[in-house]
Design an enzyme around this catalytic site. Structure first.
Site, mmCIF file in Angstrom:
data_model
loop_
_atom_site.group_PDB
_atom_site.id
_atom_site.type_symbol
_atom_site.label_atom_id
_atom_site.label_comp_id
_atom_site.label_asym_id
_atom_site.label_seq_id
_atom_site.Cartn_x
_atom_site.Cartn_y
_atom_site.Cartn_z
ATOM 1 N N GLU A 1 0.931 -1.080 -0.286
ATOM 2 C CA GLU A 1 0.217 0.258 0.108
ATOM 3 C C GLU A 1 0.843 0.855 -0.134
ATOM 4 O O GLU A 1 1.967 0.684 0.214
ATOM 5 C CB GLU A 1 -1.498 -0.604 1.563
ATOM 6 C CG GLU A 1 -1.797 1.455 1.625
ATOM 7 C CD GLU A 1 -2.667 1.399 2.484
ATOM 8 O OE1 GLU A 1 -3.832 1.859 2.686
ATOM 9 O OE2 GLU A 1 -2.297 0.529 3.972
ATOM 10 N N CYS B 1 -5.446 -2.780 2.472
ATOM 11 C CA CYS B 1 -5.083 -2.703 4.217
ATOM 12 C C CYS B 1 -6.669 -3.003 4.767
ATOM 13 O O CYS B 1 -7.063 -4.018 5.441
ATOM 14 C CB CYS B 1 -4.472 -1.549 4.543
ATOM 15 S SG CYS B 1 -3.224 -1.491 6.254
ATOM 16 N N LYS C 1 -9.960 2.702 -2.168
ATOM 17 C CA LYS C 1 -10.098 1.535 -0.602
ATOM 18 C C LYS C 1 -11.047 2.919 -0.570
ATOM 19 O O LYS C 1 -11.728 3.546 -0.166
ATOM 20 C CB LYS C 1 -8.658 2.804 -0.074
ATOM 21 C CG LYS C 1 -9.170 2.065 1.655
ATOM 22 C CD LYS C 1 -8.043 2.697 2.059
ATOM 23 C CE LYS C 1 -7.477 1.970 4.031
ATOM 24 N NZ LYS C 1 -6.499 2.118 4.422
#
EC number: 3.5.1.3
Length: 256
Positions: free
Chosen positions: A42, A141, A107
């Site tokens: 990431e 994540c 995200k």
């Protein structure tokens, strides 16, 4: 049935220095051949910095670099970057093919404990990328903590996570990756970084690839800058899902 050869690059990141990080990954990617997917962590151009998008490399520059690497390695190159877009800053997971086709996922779940939700705009689209006969779900994540978003409607074969997941919660990272594989009857790969960042956060890595039964088929040593390789079997995946079709009894709901 096609297998999928995947490589995860568990590496440290230079804080807020895009060119330095690209040079580092130039070295890591040199000589890699015979892979289908190569995964970077990431925010691989900056580290997990809230101000990264404002001073980040332009998307075109990152995509051009990723395209060149995809052509060099003849593989899909994947990793997330902080970007400034017309609609705001995003933590964007880019997946770039050797031919230049670009897929992206923004995200969805922003890490409020670091005020990510105050600096970045959440994505609202779930994306499935088809590549060499495999259906890949890209996730970033903190998304890992929210199983509904990764719910497998028999629409993907591999859930691919990139992360800057801190060492104090490494047990959560390991357990949740395994849980996502078991509950979704899919392969799961998680590429995390190592080292320390400009906020004083420490990362131990624990990058790994897990099969649909929850077995770890490749894992990286903690705190080590390293590369791990795994080969995924479509035949084994289909056989398991046919012999143990728990997915057919899943509760009928969806949020997207």
């Amino acid at each position: 049935m096609p297998g999928l050869k995947i490589t995860l690059l568990q590496q440290p990141l230079v804080w807020m220095d895009g060119p330095a990080n690209l040079r580092h990954f130039d070295r890591q990617l040199e000589g890699i051949t015979g892979r289908d997917v190569i995964v970077l962590p990431e925010m691989f151009t900056s580290g997990f910095a809230m101000e990264a998008a404002a001073s980040s490399l332009a998307q075109d520059d990152v995509v051009n670099w990723m395209t060149a690497k995809a052509q060099q390695c003849n593989a899909l190159i994947a990793g997330s970057v902080a970007l400034q877009t017309e609609s705001g800053s995003v933590n964007r997971f880019l997946l770039v093919e050797p031919g230049g086709t670009v897929h992206f996922y923004d995200k969805r779940h922003l890490f409020r404990m670091a005020d990510e939700h105050l600096h970045y705009k959440a994505g609202n689209a779930r994306v499935i990328v088809e590549w060499r006969g495999w259906r890949i779900l890209p996730l970033v994540c903190y998304d890992l903590r929210f199983p509904v978003w990764s719910r497998n409607l028999n629409d993907y074969d591999l859930a691919l996570y990139v992360a800057n997941w801190p060492a104090p919660r490494s047990l959560h990272w390991q357990a949740l990756l395994t849980a996502r594989a078991i509950e979704n009857q899919a392969y799961v790969a998680g590429c995390n970084r190592v080292g320390s960042d400009g906020n004083g956060c420490h990362y131990r890595g624990d990058s790994r690839v897990i099969n649909p039964q929850g077995e770890i088929i490749a894992t990286a040593d903690a705190h080590q800058a390293t590369r791990i390789d795994a080969e995924l079997s479509m035949a084994a995946l289909r056989e398991y899902r046919e012999k143990f079709p728990a997915w057919q009894d899943a509760d009928e709901f969806r949020l997207w």
